[in-house]
Structures are given as structure tokens and as C-alpha cells.
Design a protein around this motif. Structure first.
Motif, PDB file in Angstrom:
ATOM      1  N   ASN A 392       3.754  -3.015  -5.113  1.00 28.20           N
ATOM      2  CA  ASN A 392       3.765  -1.623  -4.663  1.00 28.20           C
ATOM      3  C   ASN A 392       3.660  -1.570  -3.143  1.00 28.20           C
ATOM      4  O   ASN A 392       4.409  -0.842  -2.477  1.00 28.20           O
ATOM      5  CB  ASN A 392       2.610  -0.858  -5.302  1.00 28.20           C
ATOM      6  N   VAL A 393       2.742  -2.399  -2.586  1.00 29.98           N
ATOM      7  CA  VAL A 393       2.558  -2.456  -1.134  1.00 29.98           C
ATOM      8  C   VAL A 393       3.810  -3.006  -0.457  1.00 29.98           C
ATOM      9  O   VAL A 393       4.273  -2.466   0.559  1.00 29.98           O
ATOM     10  CB  VAL A 393       1.335  -3.332  -0.789  1.00 29.98           C
ATOM     11  N   LEU A 394       4.382  -4.068  -1.017  1.00 30.06           N
ATOM     12  CA  LEU A 394       5.570  -4.704  -0.429  1.00 30.06           C
ATOM     13  C   LEU A 394       6.786  -3.772  -0.457  1.00 30.06           C
ATOM     14  O   LEU A 394       7.463  -3.573   0.560  1.00 30.06           O
ATOM     15  CB  LEU A 394       5.895  -5.997  -1.174  1.00 30.06           C
ATOM     16  N   ILE A 395       7.055  -3.193  -1.619  1.00 35.93           N
ATOM     17  CA  ILE A 395       8.260  -2.374  -1.774  1.00 35.93           C
ATOM     18  C   ILE A 395       8.155  -1.076  -0.979  1.00 35.93           C
ATOM     19  O   ILE A 395       9.084  -0.713  -0.229  1.00 35.93           O
ATOM     20  CB  ILE A 395       8.525  -2.090  -3.269  1.00 35.93           C
ATOM     21  N   SER A 396       7.023  -0.383  -1.109  1.00 36.56           N
ATOM     22  CA  SER A 396       6.872   0.878  -0.368  1.00 36.56           C
ATOM     23  C   SER A 396       6.804   0.614   1.135  1.00 36.56           C
ATOM     24  O   SER A 396       7.365   1.371   1.944  1.00 36.56           O
ATOM     25  CB  SER A 396       5.624   1.625  -0.830  1.00 36.56           C
ATOM     26  N   GLY A 397       6.147  -0.498   1.516  1.00 37.85           N
ATOM     27  CA  GLY A 397       6.045  -0.843   2.937  1.00 37.85           C
ATOM     28  C   GLY A 397       7.397  -1.165   3.545  1.00 37.85           C
ATOM     29  O   GLY A 397       7.699  -0.755   4.669  1.00 37.85           O
ATOM     30  N   CYS A 398       8.221  -1.915   2.806  1.00 35.64           N
ATOM     31  CA  CYS A 398       9.561  -2.254   3.300  1.00 35.64           C
ATOM     32  C   CYS A 398      10.421  -0.995   3.463  1.00 35.64           C
ATOM     33  O   CYS A 398      11.185  -0.871   4.430  1.00 35.64           O
ATOM     34  CB  CYS A 398      10.236  -3.231   2.334  1.00 35.64           C
ATOM     35  N   LEU A 421       6.326  -1.592 -13.706  1.00 37.54           N
ATOM     36  CA  LEU A 421       6.524  -0.727 -12.548  1.00 37.54           C
ATOM     37  C   LEU A 421       5.577   0.473 -12.620  1.00 37.54           C
ATOM     38  O   LEU A 421       5.335   1.020 -13.692  1.00 37.54           O
ATOM     39  CB  LEU A 421       7.971  -0.213 -12.483  1.00 37.54           C
ATOM     40  N   SER A 422       5.061   0.861 -11.471  1.00 38.43           N
ATOM     41  CA  SER A 422       4.206   2.048 -11.383  1.00 38.43           C
ATOM     42  C   SER A 422       5.033   3.225 -10.864  1.00 38.43           C
ATOM     43  O   SER A 422       6.171   3.061 -10.431  1.00 38.43           O
ATOM     44  CB  SER A 422       3.034   1.780 -10.437  1.00 38.43           C
ATOM     45  N   LYS A 423       4.448   4.404 -10.899  1.00 37.18           N
ATOM     46  CA  LYS A 423       5.150   5.590 -10.393  1.00 37.18           C
ATOM     47  C   LYS A 423       5.442   5.457  -8.907  1.00 37.18           C
ATOM     48  O   LYS A 423       6.500   5.890  -8.427  1.00 37.18           O
ATOM     49  CB  LYS A 423       4.296   6.842 -10.640  1.00 37.18           C
ATOM     50  N   GLU A 424       4.503   4.848  -8.163  1.00 36.00           N
ATOM     51  CA  GLU A 424       4.706   4.672  -6.731  1.00 36.00           C
ATOM     52  C   GLU A 424       5.887   3.756  -6.450  1.00 36.00           C
ATOM     53  O   GLU A 424       6.705   4.015  -5.560  1.00 36.00           O
ATOM     54  CB  GLU A 424       3.436   4.093  -6.085  1.00 36.00           C
ATOM     55  N   ASP A 426       8.409   3.208  -8.518  1.00 35.41           N
ATOM     56  CA  ASP A 426       9.621   3.936  -8.938  1.00 35.41           C
ATOM     57  C   ASP A 426      10.176   4.774  -7.796  1.00 35.41           C
ATOM     58  O   ASP A 426      11.380   4.754  -7.510  1.00 35.41           O
ATOM     59  CB  ASP A 426       9.311   4.838 -10.133  1.00 35.41           C
ATOM     60  N   SER A 427       9.306   5.517  -7.123  1.00 37.91           N
ATOM     61  CA  SER A 427       9.739   6.396  -6.028  1.00 37.91           C
ATOM     62  C   SER A 427      10.350   5.587  -4.889  1.00 37.91           C
ATOM     63  O   SER A 427      11.402   5.955  -4.345  1.00 37.91           O
ATOM     64  CB  SER A 427       8.551   7.211  -5.496  1.00 37.91           C
ATOM     65  N   SER A 428       9.693   4.469  -4.543  1.00 32.75           N
ATOM     66  CA  SER A 428      10.191   3.625  -3.450  1.00 32.75           C
ATOM     67  C   SER A 428      11.520   2.978  -3.813  1.00 32.75           C
ATOM     68  O   SER A 428      12.423   2.875  -2.975  1.00 32.75           O
ATOM     69  CB  SER A 428       9.159   2.543  -3.101  1.00 32.75           C
ATOM     70  N   VAL A 429      11.648   2.542  -5.069  1.00 33.29           N
ATOM     71  CA  VAL A 429      12.887   1.885  -5.516  1.00 33.29           C
ATOM     72  C   VAL A 429      14.056   2.873  -5.507  1.00 33.29           C
ATOM     73  O   VAL A 429      15.172   2.527  -5.095  1.00 33.29           O
ATOM     74  CB  VAL A 429      12.693   1.286  -6.924  1.00 33.29           C
ATOM     75  N   ILE A 430      13.801   4.100  -5.964  1.00 37.45           N
ATOM     76  CA  ILE A 430      14.853   5.130  -5.948  1.00 37.45           C
ATOM     77  C   ILE A 430      15.335   5.360  -4.522  1.00 37.45           C
ATOM     78  O   ILE A 430      16.545   5.454  -4.253  1.00 37.45           O
ATOM     79  CB  ILE A 430      14.336   6.445  -6.572  1.00 37.45           C
ATOM     80  N   CYS A 431      14.380   5.417  -3.605  1.00 41.01           N
ATOM     81  CA  CYS A 431      14.718   5.588  -2.191  1.00 41.01           C
ATOM     82  C   CYS A 431      15.556   4.412  -1.692  1.00 41.01           C
ATOM     83  O   CYS A 431      16.577   4.594  -1.007  1.00 41.01           O
ATOM     84  CB  CYS A 431      13.445   5.722  -1.365  1.00 41.01           C
ATOM     85  N   ALA A 432      15.131   3.174  -2.049  1.00 39.48           N
ATOM     86  CA  ALA A 432      15.852   1.977  -1.601  1.00 39.48           C
ATOM     87  C   ALA A 432      17.267   1.940  -2.153  1.00 39.48           C
ATOM     88  O   ALA A 432      18.231   1.641  -1.431  1.00 39.48           O
ATOM     89  CB  ALA A 432      15.081   0.729  -2.024  1.00 39.48           C
ATOM     90  N   TYR A 433      17.459   2.258  -3.431  1.00 38.48           N
ATOM     91  CA  TYR A 433      18.793   2.281  -4.037  1.00 38.48           C
ATOM     92  C   TYR A 433      19.679   3.315  -3.350  1.00 38.48           C
ATOM     93  O   TYR A 433      20.854   3.067  -3.063  1.00 38.48           O
ATOM     94  CB  TYR A 433      18.684   2.614  -5.526  1.00 38.48           C
ATOM     95  N   SER A 434      19.114   4.465  -3.084  1.00 41.83           N
ATOM     96  CA  SER A 434      19.887   5.543  -2.451  1.00 41.83           C
ATOM     97  C   SER A 434      20.347   5.134  -1.058  1.00 41.83           C
ATOM     98  O   SER A 434      21.505   5.366  -0.675  1.00 41.83           O
ATOM     99  CB  SER A 434      19.039   6.822  -2.355  1.00 41.83           C
ATOM    100  N   LYS A 435      19.457   4.505  -0.309  1.00 41.51           N
ATOM    101  CA  LYS A 435      19.803   4.076   1.045  1.00 41.51           C
ATOM    102  C   LYS A 435      20.841   2.964   1.045  1.00 41.51           C
ATOM    103  O   LYS A 435      21.565   2.780   2.021  1.00 41.51           O
ATOM    104  CB  LYS A 435      18.542   3.607   1.780  1.00 41.51           C
TER     105      LYS A 435
END
Length: 447
Positions: A392-398, A421-424, A426-435
Motif C-alpha cells: 500500500n505504501v509502495l504503490i500509493s507512494g509511487c 488488495l486493500s481499498k487504498e 485499489d484507488s492507487s492502482v486505478i490511478c496508475a492504470y489510467s495514467k
């Protein structure tokens, strides 16, 4: 301890007499005495000696023998004794309740449950309780208090409340006592229901039960964990008003309440008061004080407390290190992160998952991706297992530093390790895929 040694000397003198006759009540007393002083091996020795003299064991013997390793945290040995007792009970039935057979009573069962509880084997305790329910022995308040405690520790708060309510309904059988209400206060605190903590405490008073210092500390800790310093101070003052002398847990909880409420100076005032009242701070107290300064961007003061802690003979642990690492991120001190890690190594403190998570989070919050990656690799090399918080820290931080491809790479590792996967995340991954213009993958996260 002197009376114990004297009892043993008298017993040895008795055995040297010509007319000595081995009696189970004397052996039971000796086993109980050694159990009370956590001298497990000696208690066992008297039990084996008792068998050598062909002295009949009864329920009291087995209860004392189970209690000895149970009190000392040697729950496995306690369970072995219990198995022997149960086998003796089975033999008892086969021989139509002959004089030599014994069976476990309620005291025995409570000792076994307590041994499981002391050994943090909460699921085993609940399984054992199910076995008790299949016997003719009815549980008492002590039994249900242990069950409620284990349920709370396992996060089964709903079931714990059901047991509590059933105790209130069947007061003639198992009336809730101070221990019951104290456990319920802790339960509500864990569930974030601070108002119910106070309600449970007030109900205990209304029912004529006199709270002890453990009850006050439970309520004080509940307010502290929810950053409610005024409520914590009110309980602290009420405790003193009712004649209780605050102990190290009381002071630490109040100190922690001020720290979490962004009042580090008030936390220090409590620490000073504690010392003035001759209450010695322990490791938890110092860690709470370090956190009070660290989470309020006062890293220099937090480090000074660490040094003072060592000067006073209290050695820091991994919690101390995690607290300082998190403080480095708060204060934007990337150089200090390395210093804290070096300090941990110098003191022989082995970094665990939580420590790596704190350091990784601090580096990422400062945009130091290369140092983050290096630390993560060191974590894997040293076979420290990453958990959901790590990723969660790695993905959201990146994602925060626009390294979306790297975030998705960490997602792949997370999935390979079958970490949920946690909700946090999920949100970061959706952002990463979109970008990364991976709209199909982003949409699949909603499936």
C-alpha cells in the motif's frame, strides 16, 4: 520464598521418620506452594514422587499441577497434565467410578482456559470451551470472562457482546463482575465506540461494582487511543479522587493522550509528574513520549528522549525505531532516516516488516524513489516478509511521485505473493492504470 523453603525442610524431616505415611493432602499443599512461586519443575517433582509412593492423586492434585505450568506460561505441559487427567476420568467410567479415578471439575477447566489465554492461544481456548459445554459442568463468571476476552482478542466483538448480554440475563448463574465490565470497555475501545466505553463503566458503578485500577486504566486508555485528552484527564483525576494511586500504565495512557492530541509539552509534563511521584517509566512510556514529539515534527527532541531513555537504563526496541523512522518522514529529514537505521543496527535491533514499512514510507514521502527501492530489495534479501501495508505504501507512494509504471510493477509482485488488495491499493492502482492509458485494466478494478 522463605516460608516455601521452610515447608520443604519440614517435609524432608517428616520423610526421614520411621512412621512416615505419604498423604495426598500434604503433596497437594507442596505442589500448590511451588505453583504459586512459579517453580514448575519442583511441582512436577513432587507429583512424580507422589506416584512413586503410590499416593492417590485427586482433582485437587491435578488442578494444582495444571496451575503451575499455566501460571508460568508453559501451557503445553499444562495441557499434557490435563490429557492425563481426562484419561484417568475415562478409566474411572470403565471401572464404575472406582476410588482411584478422578475427573476434571470447574476449577480444572478454568485453569486450562486461563493457561490457553496466558499463552495467547485464543482459538484453542474457545475450542476447549465447546468441549466443556458438552459436559455436565456449568461455566461460571470466571469461565465466561475468559471466553469474552478471547473473543475480543480474535476480533469477534459481536459474539463477545452476545455472551455479555447472556450473563446479564442469567444473573443467578453468571453475574458480570468488574473483570467482565473491564473487558467490555476494552472491546468498545477496539471497535471505536468510545461513548459505549463510558456507558459500560457507568453501568458497572450503577450495579454496585467497585472499579479497580485496571478498570480505570481501560477507560483511560480508551480515551487516549481516540485522541481525547480531556476525557483521559477526567478519568485520571477521578481515579486519584477515589483513592487509587496511578501506576505506570495510567501515566503512560495520559501521556499518550496528549501526544496524540498534538500537545507534546503536556505529554512531557505528565512524564515529569510521573517521575516526581516515584513511578518509574518503562519502555512503553518512553516510546509514547518519542511518538508525542516525533509525530508533531519535533525530531530533535524525539532523538534526545531516545538518548535519555538509554541513559536511564531502558533499551530501545523496534517500536522506538519505527516511531523515529515515521518522524523522519513527517519532518522531511531524509538524512536522519539512514542514521536511525544505522542506530538500530548498532544496537542489535533487527528490522521487522513494520520498521521497513516506516522507512519506505518516509523515503517515498520525500520523493526518494531510489533509496526506497534499495531498502525494499534489502527487505526481500533479508527475507523479511512484506505485508499489505508494505505494498500500500509502495504503490500509493509511487503514484504520488508520478511513477505509475513502477507502482504497477509492485502490484504484480503483490499479486504473485497472493497478498489481498486493500481499498487504498485499489484507488492507487486505478490511478496508475489510467495514467498509463490502460482503461480496460482500470475498469476491471470495479468488476
Amino acid at each position: 520464598m522463605g516460608s516455601l523453603e521452610h515447608s520443604v525442610q519440614v517435609f524432608r524431616w517428616m520423610k526421614n521418620q520411621k512412621n512416615f505415611c505419604a498423604r495426598n493432602d500434604i503433596y497437594n499443599m507442596l505442589i500448590r506452594l511451588h505453583a504459586r512461586h512459579n517453580r514448575v519443575d519442583q511441582a512436577r517433582g513432587f507429583f512424580f514422587e507422589m506416584q512413586k509412593w503410590r499416593c492417590k492423586s485427586d482433582a485437587e492434585t491435578y488442578n494444582a499441577l495444571i496451575n503451575a505450568p499455566g501460571r508460568a506460561g508453559q501451557w503445553r505441559w499444562a495441557m499434557n497434565v490435563m490429557d492425563d487427567m481426562l484419561r484417568a476420568a475415562a478409566l474411572n467410567v470403565c471401572k464404575k467410578m472406582t476410588e482411584n479415578g478422578v475427573g476434571p471439575d470447574l476449577v480444572t477447566h478454568n485453569i486450562v482456559l486461563s493457561a490457553y489465554k496466558s499463552g495467547n492461544h485464543y482459538s484453542k481456548a474457545l475450542s476447549y470451551f465447546e468441549l466443556i459445554k458438552g459436559t455436565n459442568i456449568r461455566p461460571d463468571t470466571t469461565t465466561l470472562n475468559i471466553v469474552i476476552y478471547c473473543l475480543v482478542k480474535l476480533g469477534q466483538c459481536g459474539n463477545a457482546i452476545d455472551f455479555f448480554n447472556s450473563m446479564k440475563e442469567k444473573r443467578s448463574e453468571c453475574c458480570p463482575d468488574v473483570v467482565t465490565f473491564t473487558t467490555i470497555i476494552h472491546l468498545y475501545s477496539v471497535c471505536g465506540q468510545i461513548e459505549n466505553c463510558q456507558t459500560a463503566f457507568n453501568t458497572m458503578l450503577a450495579e454496585g461494582l467497585k472499579p479497580n485500577i485496571v478498570s480505570y486504566n481501560a477507560l483511560l486508555g480508551a480515551y487516549a487511543s481516540h485522541r481525547m485528552h480531556k476525557g483521559a484527564l477526567s478519568v485520571f483525576n477521578e481515579m486519584k479522587k477515589n483513592g487509587f494511586c496511578p501506576d505506570v500504565l495510567s501515566y503512560t495512557s495520559l501521556l499518550n493522550a496528549y501526544g496524540k492530541s498534538q500537545q507534546p509539552k503536556k505529554a512531557m509534563e505528565v512524564f515529569v509528574l510521573m517521575r516526581q511521584n516515584h513511578c518509574k517509566p518503562n519502555l512503553v512510556t518512553y516510546n509514547a513520549l518519542i511518538d508525542a514529539y516525533g509525530c508533531n515534527d519535533l525530531l530533535t527532541e524525539a532523538v534526545e528522549i531516545l538518548h535519555k531513555m538509554e541513559q536511564n537504563g531502558v533499551q530501545p526496541n523496534i517500536v522506538s525505531i519505527c516511531t523515529l523512522l515515521a518522524a523522519c518522514g513527517h519532518c522531511g529529514q531524509k538524512v536522519k532516516i539512514k542514521s536511525v537505521l544505522s542506530a538500530a543496527e548498532l544496537r542489535g535491533i533487527k528490522l521487522n516488516t513494520a520498521a521497513y514499512n516506516s522507512a519506505i514510507g518516509s523515503y517515498l514521502s520525500l520523493g526518494e524513489y531510489e533509496k526506497t527501492l534499495s531498502l525494499y530489495r534489502a527487505m526481500r534479501t533479508k527475507k523479511v516478509k512484506p505485508d499489505p501495508v508494505t505494498y500500500n505504501v509502495l504503490i500509493s507512494g509511487c503514484c504520488k511521485i508520478s511513477k505509475y509504471g513502477e507502482a504497477l510493477a509492485f502490484l504484480g509482485e503483490m499479486m504473485d505473493l497472493k497478498i489481498p488488495l486493500s481499498k487504498e491499493v485499489d484507488s492507487s492502482v486505478i490511478c496508475a492504470y489510467s495514467k498509463q492509458a490502460k482503461c480496460f485494466e482500470a475498469e476491471s478494478m470495479f468488476a
